[in-house]
Design an enzyme around this catalytic site. Structure first.
Site, PDB file in Angstrom:
ATOM      1  N   PHE A 185      33.943   6.099  24.393  1.00  0.00           N
ATOM      2  CA  PHE A 185      33.153   6.775  25.436  1.00  0.00           C
ATOM      3  C   PHE A 185      32.782   5.838  26.582  1.00  0.00           C
ATOM      4  O   PHE A 185      31.966   6.198  27.418  1.00  0.00           O
ATOM      5  CB  PHE A 185      31.882   7.371  24.820  1.00  0.00           C
ATOM      6  N   GLU A 188      34.481   2.933  32.842  1.00  0.00           N
ATOM      7  CA  GLU A 188      34.917   1.786  33.642  1.00  0.00           C
ATOM      8  C   GLU A 188      33.818   1.449  34.638  1.00  0.00           C
ATOM      9  O   GLU A 188      33.133   2.338  35.145  1.00  0.00           O
ATOM     10  CB  GLU A 188      36.220   2.124  34.378  1.00  0.00           C
ATOM     11  N   GLY A 286      30.567  16.157  45.720  1.00  0.00           N
ATOM     12  CA  GLY A 286      31.425  15.317  46.552  1.00  0.00           C
ATOM     13  C   GLY A 286      32.892  15.635  46.358  1.00  0.00           C
ATOM     14  O   GLY A 286      33.269  16.797  46.156  1.00  0.00           O
ATOM     15  N   GLY A 290      37.895  12.015  39.188  1.00  0.00           N
ATOM     16  CA  GLY A 290      39.251  11.472  39.177  1.00  0.00           C
ATOM     17  C   GLY A 290      39.320  10.460  38.057  1.00  0.00           C
ATOM     18  O   GLY A 290      38.518  10.500  37.118  1.00  0.00           O
ATOM     19  N   CYS A 293      40.700   9.399  32.915  1.00  0.00           N
ATOM     20  CA  CYS A 293      40.265  10.189  31.757  1.00  0.00           C
ATOM     21  C   CYS A 293      40.017  11.666  32.064  1.00  0.00           C
ATOM     22  O   CYS A 293      40.726  12.528  31.547  1.00  0.00           O
ATOM     23  CB  CYS A 293      39.009   9.572  31.149  1.00  0.00           C
ATOM     24  N   LYS A 353      36.188   5.489  41.359  1.00  0.00           N
ATOM     25  CA  LYS A 353      34.736   5.353  41.409  1.00  0.00           C
ATOM     26  C   LYS A 353      34.430   3.881  41.671  1.00  0.00           C
ATOM     27  O   LYS A 353      35.333   3.034  41.595  1.00  0.00           O
ATOM     28  CB  LYS A 353      34.084   5.850  40.119  1.00  0.00           C
TER      29      LYS A 353
HETATM   30  N1  LIG Z   1      39.781   3.761  30.706  1.00  0.00           N
HETATM   31  C1  LIG Z   1      38.708   4.389  30.277  1.00  0.00           C
HETATM   32  O1  LIG Z   1      37.653   4.402  30.925  1.00  0.00           O
HETATM   33  C2  LIG Z   1      38.732   5.098  28.950  1.00  0.00           C
HETATM   34  C3  LIG Z   1      37.525   5.551  28.392  1.00  0.00           C
HETATM   35  C4  LIG Z   1      37.558   6.217  27.180  1.00  0.00           C
HETATM   36  C5  LIG Z   1      38.771   6.454  26.547  1.00  0.00           C
HETATM   37  N2  LIG Z   1      39.928   6.023  27.123  1.00  0.00           N
HETATM   38  C6  LIG Z   1      41.184   6.266  26.413  1.00  0.00           C
HETATM   39  O2  LIG Z   1      41.599   5.047  25.836  1.00  0.00           O
HETATM   40  C7  LIG Z   1      43.027   4.933  25.859  1.00  0.00           C
HETATM   41  C8  LIG Z   1      43.426   3.670  26.599  1.00  0.00           C
HETATM   42  O3  LIG Z   1      42.983   3.779  27.930  1.00  0.00           O
HETATM   43  P1  LIG Z   1      43.032   2.547  28.945  1.00  0.00           P
HETATM   44  O4  LIG Z   1      42.418   3.022  30.207  1.00  0.00           O
HETATM   45  O5  LIG Z   1      42.525   1.339  28.273  1.00  0.00           O
HETATM   46  O6  LIG Z   1      44.626   2.420  29.123  1.00  0.00           O
HETATM   47  P2  LIG Z   1      45.426   1.284  29.913  1.00  0.00           P
HETATM   48  O7  LIG Z   1      46.596   1.954  30.504  1.00  0.00           O
HETATM   49  O8  LIG Z   1      44.503   0.517  30.791  1.00  0.00           O
HETATM   50  O9  LIG Z   1      45.905   0.288  28.757  1.00  0.00           O
HETATM   51  C9  LIG Z   1      46.825   0.640  27.788  1.00  0.00           C
HETATM   52  C10 LIG Z   1      47.539  -0.631  27.345  1.00  0.00           C
HETATM   53  O10 LIG Z   1      48.344  -0.327  26.201  1.00  0.00           O
HETATM   54  C11 LIG Z   1      49.538  -1.098  26.298  1.00  0.00           C
HETATM   55  N3  LIG Z   1      50.544  -0.522  25.399  1.00  0.00           N
HETATM   56  C12 LIG Z   1      51.347   0.549  25.587  1.00  0.00           C
HETATM   57  N4  LIG Z   1      52.113   0.758  24.508  1.00  0.00           N
HETATM   58  C13 LIG Z   1      51.778  -0.204  23.604  1.00  0.00           C
HETATM   59  C14 LIG Z   1      52.198  -0.497  22.291  1.00  0.00           C
HETATM   60  N5  LIG Z   1      53.120   0.243  21.669  1.00  0.00           N
HETATM   61  N6  LIG Z   1      51.627  -1.551  21.654  1.00  0.00           N
HETATM   62  C15 LIG Z   1      50.688  -2.322  22.258  1.00  0.00           C
HETATM   63  N7  LIG Z   1      50.259  -2.083  23.512  1.00  0.00           N
HETATM   64  C16 LIG Z   1      50.789  -1.025  24.177  1.00  0.00           C
HETATM   65  C17 LIG Z   1      49.878  -1.039  27.769  1.00  0.00           C
HETATM   66  O11 LIG Z   1      50.786  -2.060  28.127  1.00  0.00           O
HETATM   67  C18 LIG Z   1      48.486  -1.209  28.396  1.00  0.00           C
HETATM   68  O12 LIG Z   1      48.191  -2.572  28.592  1.00  0.00           O
HETATM   69  C19 LIG Z   1      43.525   6.220  26.511  1.00  0.00           C
HETATM   70  O13 LIG Z   1      43.837   7.147  25.519  1.00  0.00           O
HETATM   71  C20 LIG Z   1      42.325   6.700  27.309  1.00  0.00           C
HETATM   72  O14 LIG Z   1      42.312   8.084  27.486  1.00  0.00           O
HETATM   73  C21 LIG Z   1      39.937   5.341  28.305  1.00  0.00           C
END
Ligand SMILES: NC(=O)c1ccc[n+]([C@@H]2O[C@H](COP(=O)([O-])OP(=O)(O)OC[C@H]3O[C@@H](n4cnc5c(N)ncnc54)[C@H](O)[C@@H]3O)[C@@H](O)[C@H]2O)c1
Length: 477
Positions: A185, A188, A286, A290, A293, A353
């Site tokens: 949860f 960023e 606004g 975006g 997520c 954001k």
């Molecule tokens: N970014 C957010 O704010 C946020 C918040 C909550 C949940 N999530 C969820 O968390 C998950 C990750 O999001 P993120 O923003 O960190 O993604 P991201 O794209 O920033 O990072 C994903 C990473 O996984 C790596 N990767 C891909 N395939 C791989 C594999 N087979 N083995 C090892 N590494 C591998 C990629 O190279 C990349 O570095 C998503 O499902 C997203 O929905 C993200």
């Protein structure tokens, strides 16, 4: 000292949401120090890995992106997240955090394997599980017995079972393991604070013992922990994001009515927010939501509904309203300029954001595309996202600061509410512009002040469009 609660819900073998006795869980601190592997070193994986290392655990972070690993080995971060660089550096130096491309190396000693790979939107709006699939298969091939696989990626309801199946089929010989869903949860921009002080930790598994072991890892965070079954945990993540996106689209719908009826959305939101059933959060009208997520998660939930023959009408409306906000801001700019052909428009902010360089599904990207299609020359300035933006939008000229952006511009559009934009010398901005037109997609300026400064100013639901008011209300020309 504050003690965390652990609620074990009936779906994971608790009776009526029983509260777990904590004595055996938090009595012995050494029990909490574990060997953890984290797969995927993006926003979630890096924060999770560095965060657990900071709590004293030994963490090995794994990624398949060699450039990302090269940067990390050099002590540089592949992403911008406030405070993360210091956290990573401190734990690498202490020998608790390291990075590798090898699943085998990471799983040699690991008791927990966190999956934190991306789950982007597929062509139809479904969550694309190719990275989850690859990670699960690689874990299956390299794992040792009794591994607990913890899924942090946001995945469709039922994926926990799919992951278990993939791991089982990839193992060189049958070995026991468990799968626990631990939806993430964090936000960023405040990801470290969110890791260290979560509102709650949700865990889902059919294996209550495994879920309790993952709960132990989270005990130092002193937040309530809820343990339920896999599918329910997966649904909690989608439902939470869909609800927050709904709040944003709701307030945007009301803002558009404010425009039509002459009310002020900022004050409406304050008045609504005092009601504890509503809360003041996520009531900022606004340009809409975006990022990496909300857009993909609302789409994926709607896809899951449609797949099961349901009609997700509310989710559809949430997405339509959000898309309209981006379109409308370009139309407002065109109205104020009498068309966009040949005009120079500057975008204040590109990231979806503030406090992040993440441009995934950032409204600014679509605004830039629409402006360009209408014949405008588009420039932009963002405090941290420009290096990433340069390759994504080569037709957009980047300015070195907000004042340079304003030079010779016919209009500026606020796309991201970075703090530095709230404190600009607006007279200097106005004097630099060819026309003093400012369209505030994040409602950060005071309409009265902007009028006094001589701007032709438009915002979202802020009584700036007085032409919409009837004569008897005192606002019509
Ligand atoms: N970014 C957010 O704010 C946020 C918040 C909550 C949940 N999530 C969820 O968390 C998950 C990750 O999001 P993120 O923003 O960190 O993604 P991201 O794209 O920033 O990072 C994903 C990473 O996984 C790596 N990767 C891909 N395939 C791989 C594999 N087979 N083995 C090892 N590494 C591998 C990629 O190279 C990349 O570095 C998503 O499902 C997203 O929905 C993200």
């Amino acid at each position: 000292m504050l003690r965390p609660y652990i609620y074990v819900m009936p779906r994971c073998g608790g009776r009526n949401g029983m509260i777990l006795r904590l004595r055996h869980l938090d009595a012995v601190p050494e029990v909490l120090l574990r060997n953890i592997a984290v797969f995927g070193l993006g926003y979630v994986g890096l924060v999770t890995g560095a965060g657990f290392a900071d709590l004293g655990n030994h963490v090995t972070g794994v990624d398949v992106d060699e450039e990302r690993l090269r940067l990390l080995h050099r002590g540089e971060l592949p992403i911008y997240e406030p405070g993360l660089s210091e956290l990573v550096e401190r734990n690498v130096r202490a020998g608790r955090l390291r990075f590798t491309g090898s699943y085998d190396e990471a799983l040699r000693e690991a008791e927990f394997a966190f999956i934190a790979v991306g789950t982007p939107s597929g062509n139809e709006g479904e969550a694309d599980l190719q990275h989850v699939r690859q990670a699960a298969e690689s874990i299956g091939r390299a794992m040792r017995p009794s591994l607990i696989v913890v899924n942090k990626s946001t995945v469709p309801v039922g994926t926990g079972d799919f992951v278990a199946d993939l791991i089982r089929r990839s193992q060189p010989r049958p070995m026991p393991f468990s799968v626990v869903s631990s939806p993430e949860f964090l936000r960023e921009g405040s990801a470290i604070a969110d890791f260290l002080a979560p509102a709650r930790t949700v865990l889902g598994s059919v294996d209550r013992e495994a879920a309790e072991k993952v709960a132990q890892l989270h005990l130092p965070l002193r937040a309530p922990i809820m343990i339920t079954d896999l599918r329910t945990a997966e649904m909690i993540k989608y439902a939470s994001n869909a609800f927050l996106a709904t709040k944003i689209s709701f307030i945007n719908e009301i803002a558009n009515l404010c425009d039509a009826l002459g009310a002020d959305i900022k004050e409406v939101a304050v008045g609504m927010g005092y009601d504890p059933r509503i809360s003041p959060h996520f009531l900022d009208a606004g340009l809409g939501y975006g990022g990496s997520c909300f857009p993909k998660d609302v789409r994926a939930l709607a896809y899951m509904a449609a797949e099961k023959g349901r009609h997700p009408q509310l989710l559809q409306a949430v997405m339509e309203i959000n898309a309209d906000q981006r379109r409308r801001i370009v139309e407002r700019t065109a109205d104020l300029l009498g068309g966009l052909e040949g005009k120079v428009v500057g975008l204040l902010g590109l990231s979806f954001k503030p406090n992040t360089d993440d441009l995934r599904d950032a409204p600014a990207l679509e605004v830039a595309r629409r402006l360009g299609e209408s014949g405008a020359t588009v420039r932009a300035y963002d405090p941290v996202a420009m290096p990433r933006a340069a390759s994504l939008m080569p037709q957009v000229e980047m300015a070195s600061d907000a004042y340079r952006l304003a030079e010779g511009a016919d209009a500026l559009i606020v796309c991201t509410e970075w703090n530095e934009f709230k404190h600009l010398d607006l007279e200097q901005v106005r004097n630099a512009m060819r026309q003093p037109v400012l369209v505030d997609g994040r409602n950060i300026y005071d309409p009265d002040l902007m009028a006094r400064l001589g701007f032709r100013y438009d915002a979202v639901g802020r009584r700036t469009r007085v032409d919409a008011l009837p004569a008897e209300a005192g606002g019509a020309p």
